[in-house]
Design a protein around this motif. Sequence first.
Motif, mmCIF file in Angstrom:
data_model
loop_
_atom_site.group_PDB
_atom_site.id
_atom_site.type_symbol
_atom_site.label_atom_id
_atom_site.label_comp_id
_atom_site.label_asym_id
_atom_site.label_seq_id
_atom_site.Cartn_x
_atom_site.Cartn_y
_atom_site.Cartn_z
ATOM 1 N N UNK A 105 -13.210 7.502 29.156
ATOM 2 C CA UNK A 105 -12.441 6.263 29.498
ATOM 3 C C UNK A 105 -12.598 5.431 28.089
ATOM 4 N N UNK A 106 -13.853 5.474 27.392
ATOM 5 C CA UNK A 106 -13.975 4.615 26.450
ATOM 6 C C UNK A 106 -13.252 5.153 25.399
ATOM 7 N N UNK A 107 -12.982 6.326 25.299
ATOM 8 C CA UNK A 107 -12.025 7.102 24.074
ATOM 9 C C UNK A 107 -10.758 6.453 24.484
ATOM 10 N N UNK A 108 -10.292 6.598 25.671
ATOM 11 C CA UNK A 108 -8.785 6.240 26.025
ATOM 12 C C UNK A 108 -8.407 5.023 26.220
ATOM 13 N N UNK A 109 -9.196 4.035 26.407
ATOM 14 C CA UNK A 109 -8.931 2.473 26.427
ATOM 15 C C UNK A 109 -8.405 1.974 25.110
ATOM 16 N N UNK A 110 -8.739 2.186 23.758
ATOM 17 C CA UNK A 110 -8.263 1.517 22.683
ATOM 18 C C UNK A 110 -6.801 1.837 22.591
ATOM 19 N N UNK A 111 -6.403 3.130 22.927
ATOM 20 C CA UNK A 111 -4.929 3.275 22.687
ATOM 21 C C UNK A 111 -4.051 3.312 23.889
ATOM 22 N N UNK A 112 -4.545 2.993 25.075
ATOM 23 C CA UNK A 112 -3.772 2.886 26.365
ATOM 24 C C UNK A 112 -2.844 1.709 26.295
ATOM 25 N N UNK B 254 -4.132 7.577 32.981
ATOM 26 C CA UNK B 254 -3.521 8.824 32.984
ATOM 27 C C UNK B 254 -4.301 9.993 32.177
ATOM 28 N N UNK B 255 -5.513 10.072 32.524
ATOM 29 C CA UNK B 255 -6.247 11.153 31.655
ATOM 30 C C UNK B 255 -7.128 11.765 32.855
#
Length: 79
Positions: free
Chosen positions: A30-37, A78-79
């Motif tokens: 989740x932490x990895x996906x948040x910046x580019x969401x 969406x991950x």
Amino acid sequence: MLRSVLFAFLLSLVSATAFANSCPSIMAAIDAAVPTATLSEADMTKVKALRVKGEELHAAGDHAGSEAALNEAKKMLGI
């Protein structure tokens, strides 16, 4: 008979430990996906709240609840 009971007990401990350790990996995803969401502000706020809730539940030992909250955040991302 004693060996079978002991084996079953140890097997349940191993699976419980493995389940408990999945929470941090979900949080990391989740932490990895948040910046580019690309979510609306409201959805991003909800994702972040679910992430915090998941971490709190994990720390309290409620790994099933933690995983449920974290998986809902993952679904929104969406991950």
